[in-house]
Design a protein around this motif. Structure first.
Motif, mmCIF file in Angstrom:
data_model
loop_
_atom_site.group_PDB
_atom_site.id
_atom_site.type_symbol
_atom_site.label_atom_id
_atom_site.label_comp_id
_atom_site.label_asym_id
_atom_site.label_seq_id
_atom_site.Cartn_x
_atom_site.Cartn_y
_atom_site.Cartn_z
ATOM 1 N N ASP A 67 -8.276 -18.757 -33.253
ATOM 2 C CA ASP A 67 -8.699 -20.012 -33.877
ATOM 3 C C ASP A 67 -8.680 -21.168 -32.887
ATOM 4 N N ALA A 68 -9.077 -20.865 -31.674
ATOM 5 C CA ALA A 68 -9.148 -21.862 -30.602
ATOM 6 C C ALA A 68 -10.307 -21.480 -29.687
ATOM 7 N N PRO A 69 -10.849 -22.445 -28.942
ATOM 8 C CA PRO A 69 -11.978 -22.121 -28.074
ATOM 9 C C PRO A 69 -11.583 -21.172 -26.953
ATOM 10 N N MET A 70 -12.490 -20.258 -26.631
ATOM 11 C CA MET A 70 -12.307 -19.382 -25.497
ATOM 12 C C MET A 70 -12.614 -20.148 -24.211
ATOM 13 N N GLY A 71 -12.236 -19.592 -23.088
ATOM 14 C CA GLY A 71 -12.475 -20.242 -21.806
ATOM 15 C C GLY A 71 -13.233 -19.339 -20.862
ATOM 16 N N GLY A 72 -13.825 -19.935 -19.861
ATOM 17 C CA GLY A 72 -14.568 -19.222 -18.833
ATOM 18 C C GLY A 72 -15.248 -20.219 -17.927
ATOM 19 N N LEU A 73 -15.758 -19.737 -16.819
ATOM 20 C CA LEU A 73 -16.353 -20.627 -15.838
ATOM 21 C C LEU A 73 -17.637 -21.263 -16.362
ATOM 22 N N ALA A 74 -17.804 -22.530 -16.037
ATOM 23 C CA ALA A 74 -18.996 -23.277 -16.420
ATOM 24 C C ALA A 74 -19.239 -24.371 -15.385
ATOM 25 N N VAL A 75 -20.454 -24.854 -15.354
ATOM 26 C CA VAL A 75 -20.813 -26.022 -14.553
ATOM 27 C C VAL A 75 -21.455 -27.024 -15.495
ATOM 28 N N GLY A 76 -21.097 -28.284 -15.318
ATOM 29 C CA GLY A 76 -21.657 -29.292 -16.193
ATOM 30 C C GLY A 76 -21.770 -30.654 -15.534
ATOM 31 N N GLU A 77 -22.364 -31.573 -16.263
ATOM 32 C CA GLU A 77 -22.585 -32.953 -15.808
ATOM 33 C C GLU A 77 -21.534 -33.867 -16.425
ATOM 34 N N VAL A 78 -20.934 -34.706 -15.609
ATOM 35 C CA VAL A 78 -19.949 -35.675 -16.086
ATOM 36 C C VAL A 78 -20.676 -36.764 -16.879
ATOM 37 N N VAL A 79 -20.306 -36.924 -18.151
ATOM 38 C CA VAL A 79 -20.935 -37.958 -18.976
ATOM 39 C C VAL A 79 -20.006 -39.143 -19.212
ATOM 40 N N ALA A 80 -18.719 -38.984 -18.952
ATOM 41 C CA ALA A 80 -17.762 -40.085 -18.993
ATOM 42 C C ALA A 80 -16.610 -39.711 -18.071
ATOM 43 N N SER A 81 -16.135 -40.697 -17.302
ATOM 44 C CA SER A 81 -15.147 -40.370 -16.274
ATOM 45 C C SER A 81 -13.958 -41.313 -16.317
ATOM 46 N N GLY A 82 -12.772 -40.721 -16.283
ATOM 47 C CA GLY A 82 -11.545 -41.474 -16.090
ATOM 48 C C GLY A 82 -10.900 -41.112 -14.771
ATOM 49 N N VAL A 83 -11.726 -40.623 -13.828
ATOM 50 C CA VAL A 83 -11.224 -40.131 -12.546
ATOM 51 C C VAL A 83 -11.919 -40.879 -11.413
ATOM 52 N N GLU A 84 -11.150 -41.546 -10.604
ATOM 53 C CA GLU A 84 -11.715 -42.241 -9.447
ATOM 54 C C GLU A 84 -12.292 -41.215 -8.476
ATOM 55 N N GLY A 85 -13.500 -41.468 -8.038
ATOM 56 C CA GLY A 85 -14.138 -40.575 -7.076
ATOM 57 C C GLY A 85 -15.046 -39.530 -7.684
ATOM 58 N N ILE A 86 -15.013 -39.363 -9.002
ATOM 59 C CA ILE A 86 -15.946 -38.442 -9.667
ATOM 60 C C ILE A 86 -16.732 -39.270 -10.670
ATOM 61 N N PRO A 87 -17.943 -39.675 -10.324
ATOM 62 C CA PRO A 87 -18.693 -40.612 -11.160
ATOM 63 C C PRO A 87 -19.434 -39.921 -12.285
ATOM 64 N N VAL A 88 -19.853 -40.733 -13.255
ATOM 65 C CA VAL A 88 -20.778 -40.257 -14.270
ATOM 66 C C VAL A 88 -22.043 -39.761 -13.571
ATOM 67 N N GLY A 89 -22.545 -38.622 -14.009
ATOM 68 C CA GLY A 89 -23.713 -38.012 -13.384
ATOM 69 C C GLY A 89 -23.362 -36.960 -12.350
ATOM 70 N N GLY A 90 -22.093 -36.926 -11.918
ATOM 71 C CA GLY A 90 -21.673 -35.899 -10.975
ATOM 72 C C GLY A 90 -21.651 -34.527 -11.636
ATOM 73 N N ARG A 91 -21.617 -33.498 -10.808
ATOM 74 C CA ARG A 91 -21.637 -32.131 -11.317
ATOM 75 C C ARG A 91 -20.354 -31.430 -10.897
ATOM 76 N N VAL A 92 -19.698 -30.757 -11.848
ATOM 77 C CA VAL A 92 -18.415 -30.117 -11.565
ATOM 78 C C VAL A 92 -18.399 -28.695 -12.127
ATOM 79 N N ARG A 93 -17.594 -27.863 -11.485
ATOM 80 C CA ARG A 93 -17.318 -26.509 -11.968
ATOM 81 C C ARG A 93 -15.897 -26.488 -12.527
ATOM 82 N N HIS A 94 -15.705 -25.771 -13.635
ATOM 83 C CA HIS A 94 -14.388 -25.733 -14.282
ATOM 84 C C HIS A 94 -14.306 -24.462 -15.114
ATOM 85 N N GLU A 95 -13.211 -24.283 -15.855
ATOM 86 C CA GLU A 95 -12.985 -23.051 -16.614
ATOM 87 C C GLU A 95 -12.943 -23.286 -18.114
ATOM 88 N N LEU A 96 -13.625 -24.327 -18.578
ATOM 89 C CA LEU A 96 -13.675 -24.622 -20.013
ATOM 90 C C LEU A 96 -15.090 -24.393 -20.529
#
Length: 354
Positions: A67-96
């Protein structure tokens, strides 16, 4: 507040997974706080190891929660950022993966460039490519001129292994699950020979493929000096079971067997017998070793250097089955992959053009 859909595991599969084991759920997606990114996933991968995470038996990877989301590798576009150095529009790889939007902690996000398709960062430039590189070169100690056998050679890791071995000047034989995949391996990827493990008994199909590649063995020989006049130096195993047993039979003296996966037993509900010819490993002084790519982070720089060169030279290409249809297509794509319905990496296009 945005909403997005995500796949939840709602029941642990027994045997082959089915539609009743998961549910596509719509959830609210909060804005990112400090140190977080809100990512709109554009492409995700589905992989055999995920089947193991759906069970709760001991494994190297933590089971998915119910009853929780599964995980796995994905690439996506940052649409909102609370991280200095990674702007909106940047592209990141992660495991969610397995969801349309992901709230990703900064330490779990890896920025990737936009000079190549996003899916390449899940394939030959991601853990798939690194698994092939580490397994073949470090664990398998592959050398130019070796004869390399790869099972599930039309799959994500197998296709990368075979291409790397060819780039090194090796003789390469692959097994696959259909005549079309066999043709792909020989005509598109340049394997020296390939065979379908479904057509004839595996040991006979393998022996015939070795003959076609010019590295055939004496059919009646099982002694301690290796496969006379031919045989395999490195076997990269993604399947286990009958194919592993057949490979042991044709290994040369001091050959190396790399255990990467065992997809033939992932859905088994009873214990599966091991190879019946392990005595040959003593006679031929073979080495068989399993590995997890996550234990070899020190190899990343060498992998990225080599893979960049092979991609630039055209010696390796990113082989994938790209599934359209958005998040709804992810679970059917996973089931099809388990049945062998893919060539190379299976990736699901979630939004936009990766």
């Amino acid at each position: 507040m945005r909403t997005g859909r995500e796949w939840h595991l709602v029941r642990r599969p027994v045997g082959s997974p089915g539609d009743g084991d998961v549910r596509l759920v719509e959830v609210e997606v909060p804005d990112p706080g400090p140190g977080e990114l809100l990512v709109r996933n554009t492409v995700m991968s589905v992989e055999p190891y995920m089947r193991g995470r759906m069970s709760d038996r001991p494994s190297y990877a933590e089971p998915y929660a119910l009853d929780a989301p599964m995980g796995g590798l994905a690439v996506g576009e940052v649409v909102a950022s609370g991280v200095e150095g990674i702007p909106v529009g940047g592209r990141v790889r992660h495991e969610l993966g397995w969801r349309e939007y992901a709230l990703v902690p900064a330490e779990a996000a890896e920025p990737v460039g936009d000079d190549l398709p996003a899916s390449a960062h899940l394939g030959v430039l991601g853990l798939t490519g690194m698994t092939a590189h580490v397994g073949l070169l470090k664990v398998g100690r592959c050398r130019p001129g070796d004869t390399v056998l790869v099972s599930a050679a039309a799959g994500a890791v197998g296709a990368a292994v075979g291409q790397i071995a060819k780039a090194m000047g090796c003789t390469v034989i692959g097994s696959a699950g259909s005549a079309d995949k066999v043709r792909f391996l020989t005509e598109e990827l340049g394997f020296d020979a390939a065979f379908s493990h479904r057509d004839t008994p595996v040991r006979e199909a393998l022996a015939a493929a070795l003959d076609r590649a010019g590295v055939g063995v004496d059919r009646g020989f099982t002694g301690g000096e290796g496969a006379r006049g031919g045989g395999v130096d490195v076997y990269f195993d993604n399947v286990g079971g009958e194919q592993l047993e057949a490979a042991i039979r044709v290994m040369r003296t001091s050959g190396r067997i790399v255990l990467c996966g065992a997809i033939s037993v992932y859905n088994a509900t009873e214990p599966v017998p091991g190879p019946r010819n392990l005595l040959l490993m003593i006679w031929r002084r073979l080495r068989m070793e399993g590995f997890l790519v996550t234990d070899h982070e020190e190899e990343r720089a060498a992998f990225e250097r080599d893979m960049a060169r092979w991609l630039r030279d055209g010696a390796v290409r990113n082989v994938e089955t790209a599934v359209p249809g958005g998040i709804e297509a992810a679970w059917p794509a996973f089931l099809a992959m388990l049945r062998g319905g893919n060539v190379g990496k299976t990736v699901v296009r979630l939004a936009g053009t990766p």
